[in-house]
Write an enzyme that holds these catalytic residues in place. Structure first.
Site, PDB file in Angstrom:
ATOM      1  NE  ARG A  89       7.608  -2.790   5.879  1.00 27.20           N
ATOM      2  CZ  ARG A  89       6.321  -2.475   6.064  1.00 27.20           C
ATOM      3  NH1 ARG A  89       5.591  -2.083   5.035  1.00 27.20           N
ATOM      4  NH2 ARG A  89       5.774  -2.602   7.242  1.00 27.20           N
ATOM      5  NE  ARG A  99      -3.534   0.667   9.357  1.00 27.66           N
ATOM      6  CZ  ARG A  99      -2.284   0.515   9.773  1.00 27.66           C
ATOM      7  NH1 ARG A  99      -2.045   0.071  10.996  1.00 27.66           N
ATOM      8  NH2 ARG A  99      -1.290   0.790   8.967  1.00 27.66           N
ATOM      9  CE  LYS A 118      -2.201  -1.001   3.795  1.00 29.21           C
ATOM     10  NZ  LYS A 118      -1.532  -2.287   4.080  1.00 29.21           N
ATOM     11  NE  ARG A 134       7.497   0.236   9.767  1.00 28.98           N
ATOM     12  CZ  ARG A 134       6.490   0.356   8.914  1.00 28.98           C
ATOM     13  NH1 ARG A 134       6.576   1.189   7.907  1.00 28.98           N
ATOM     14  NH2 ARG A 134       5.397  -0.378   9.055  1.00 28.98           N
ATOM     15  NE  ARG A 173       2.140  -4.249  11.326  1.00 24.87           N
ATOM     16  CZ  ARG A 173       3.147  -4.085  10.476  1.00 24.87           C
ATOM     17  NH1 ARG A 173       4.350  -4.584  10.751  1.00 24.87           N
ATOM     18  NH2 ARG A 173       2.972  -3.427   9.350  1.00 24.87           N
TER      19      ARG A 173
END
Length: 215
Positions: A122, A85, A9, A154, A165
Site C-alpha cells: 500500500r 475498534r 474499508k 505510511r 495491528r
C-alpha cells in the site's frame, strides 16, 4: 464499516460516501491530519500510531463526538471508517447516538494472507490521501492519479507494525462482530475482488435494507 486492516474499508467508505451522498468519517484521516499539523494531540497520537497501537479511547471518543455533532453528519447520516475498534468504543458510540442508533455494520471479510500482501504494497498520496496498492496501482508509478502528489508508505504499514495491528485486531476488534450480530446489525461482505466488484456487493446489501444511490 469493519474488518481487518487492509480489507479495503477506506477505499469502500469513500465510494459509499460518493454513491449515497453521505459524509465519510475516517478516524485515521483525522488522526493523521493532527499528526501532520504537529499539534499536541497529534504528537500524542503519533506515538501510538507508529507502533501500530490503538490510540486511547479517551482521545478517540472525544474526536468522534465532536465530528458527529457537525451539521452534515446530523442531517445526512454518515459512514464510519476506523471506529469503533473495540467493544467499549461501540458502547460509547451507542450512547453518543441515542436515542438514534446505527442502521447497519458491514464487515469486509478478507484473509490474513491477503491483507498482509495488500498492506505491504500500500502507498498513500502525501497530498490528498488517495490509496494505491498492487490491486489498485497508479497510472504512473509513485504519482497520485488524482492530484499528482507523491505516493509514500505510511509508517504503520511496515511489516512489524502490520503484524502488531493484526494481533490487536484479533484480540480487541474481532469481538465487535459478535456484539453487532447480537444487535442484528451485522452484514458480512466478501472483500476479495476489484474495488468495483466489492462496491457492487455492498450496494446489494444496502439495497436490501432500503438504502439507494443518492440517498
Amino acid at each position: 464499516m469493519v474488518g481487518r486492516q487492509g480489507a479495503g474499508k477506506g477505499t469502500q467508505c469513500v465510494r459509499v460516501s460518493h454513491r449515497y451522498a453521505i459524509p465519510h468519517i475516517s478516524t485515521g484521516d483525522m488522526l493523521r491530519a493532527a499528526v501532520g499539523a504537529g499539534s499536541p494531540f497529534g504528537q500524542l497520537a503519533k506515538s501510538f500510531m507508529d507502533r501500530g497501537e490503538l490510540v486511547p479511547d479517551t482521545v478517540i471518543n472525544g474526536v468522534i463526538a465532536e465530528r458527529l455533532d457537525q451539521p452534515d453528519a446530523r442531517l445526512r447520516g454518515f459512514v464510519l471508517d476506523g471506529f469503533p475498534r473495540t467493544k467499549d468504543q461501540a458502547v460509547e458510540l451507542n450512547a453518543l447516538l441515542a436515542p438514534a442508533s446505527l442502521h447497519m455494520v458491514i464487515n469486509l471479510e478478507v484473509s490474513v494472507a491477503l491483507v498482509l500482501r495488500r498492506l505491504s504494497s500500500r502507498r498513500v498520496c502525501s497530498v490528498c490521501g488517495s490509496i494505491y496498492s498492487d490491486d489498485l496501482p497508479p497510472k504512473t508509478a509513485g504519482i497520485c492519479d488524482n492530484c499528482g502528489g507523491e505516493l509514500v508508505q505510511r509508517e504503520d504499514d511496515t511489516e512489524a507494525a502490520i503484524l502488531r495491528r493484526l494481533e490487536i485486531y484479533e484480540k480487541a476488534t474481532a469481538p465487535l462482530l459478535g456484539f453487532y450480530a447480537e444487535m442484528g446489525l451485522l452484514e458480512t461482505v466478501d472483500g476479495v475482488g476489484t474495488p468495483d466488484e466489492v462496491l457492487a456487493r455492498i450496494s446489494e446489501v444496502l439495497a436490501e435494507h432500503g438504502f439507494y444511490e443518492g440517498g
